[in-house]
Design a protein around this motif. Structure first.
Motif, PDB file in Angstrom:
ATOM      1  N   SER A 170      34.153  94.436  65.337  1.00  0.00           N
ATOM      2  CA  SER A 170      33.504  93.208  65.787  1.00  0.00           C
ATOM      3  C   SER A 170      32.281  92.901  64.929  1.00  0.00           C
ATOM      4  O   SER A 170      31.455  93.769  64.652  1.00  0.00           O
ATOM      5  CB  SER A 170      33.080  93.354  67.251  1.00  0.00           C
ATOM      6  N   MET A 171      32.179  91.650  64.507  1.00  0.00           N
ATOM      7  CA  MET A 171      31.051  91.171  63.692  1.00  0.00           C
ATOM      8  C   MET A 171      30.851  92.014  62.423  1.00  0.00           C
ATOM      9  O   MET A 171      29.747  92.121  61.910  1.00  0.00           O
ATOM     10  CB  MET A 171      29.761  91.140  64.517  1.00  0.00           C
ATOM     11  N   THR A 176      25.042  96.633  68.826  1.00  0.00           N
ATOM     12  CA  THR A 176      25.628  96.308  67.529  1.00  0.00           C
ATOM     13  C   THR A 176      25.296  97.381  66.510  1.00  0.00           C
ATOM     14  O   THR A 176      24.169  97.876  66.452  1.00  0.00           O
ATOM     15  CB  THR A 176      25.116  94.937  67.041  1.00  0.00           C
TER      16      THR A 176
END
Length: 140
Positions: A15-16, A42
């Motif tokens: 993700s990202m 993150t």
């Protein structure tokens, strides 16, 4: 994770591009699970696979579940792979929680070149193994 709210914890290692862990809390009114932007953890390095493995465990026996997250493709000077420990508090864990970073053992430049250490993938697998030495603290 906080206020005894049921929470889904999901790892999304791509993700990202850095990887994320999502903490999705259950709504007390309608019972649905709803994500909030502040509940995204993150990764710090592009392609590190942050969230590859996730374990929920009370590491310090304070009655609150902590989160352990692996990033096996993270690398730095003479190490490969990292594990992040997010200690819980009564405020819960969110994007502002500062993790403790654990890296694989650093080696010398020559040893790293011989063993290709930056590709060692430390943290590829993590697990809650319980209190195997009976010291009152669980191990991972």
């Amino acid at each position: 994770m906080n206020n005894r709210t049921k929470t889904l914890i999901l790892g999304a290692p791509r993700s990202m591009d850095h990887g994320q862990v999502m903490l999705i809390q259950r709504d007390s009114l309608d019972g649905a699970y709803k994500g909030k932007k502040q509940n995204l953890l993150t990764g710090r390095q592009l392609g590190a696979g942050f969230g590859h493995a996730v374990v929920v465990i009370d590491l310090n026996s304070d009655g609150l579940n902590d989160i352990v997250v692996s990033a096996p493709f993270e690398y730095g000077q003479y190490y490969g792979g990292a594990v992040y420990v997010y200690h819980n508090s009564y405020k819960g864990i969110n994007s502002l929680t500062k993790p403790k970073k654990i890296i694989s053992q650093k080696v010398t430049k020559n040893d790293c070149l011989l063993t290709n250490c930056i590709h060692s993938r430390f943290g590829s697998s993590i697990a809650n193994i319980g209190d195997i030495d009976s010291d009152g603290f669980p191990g991972t």
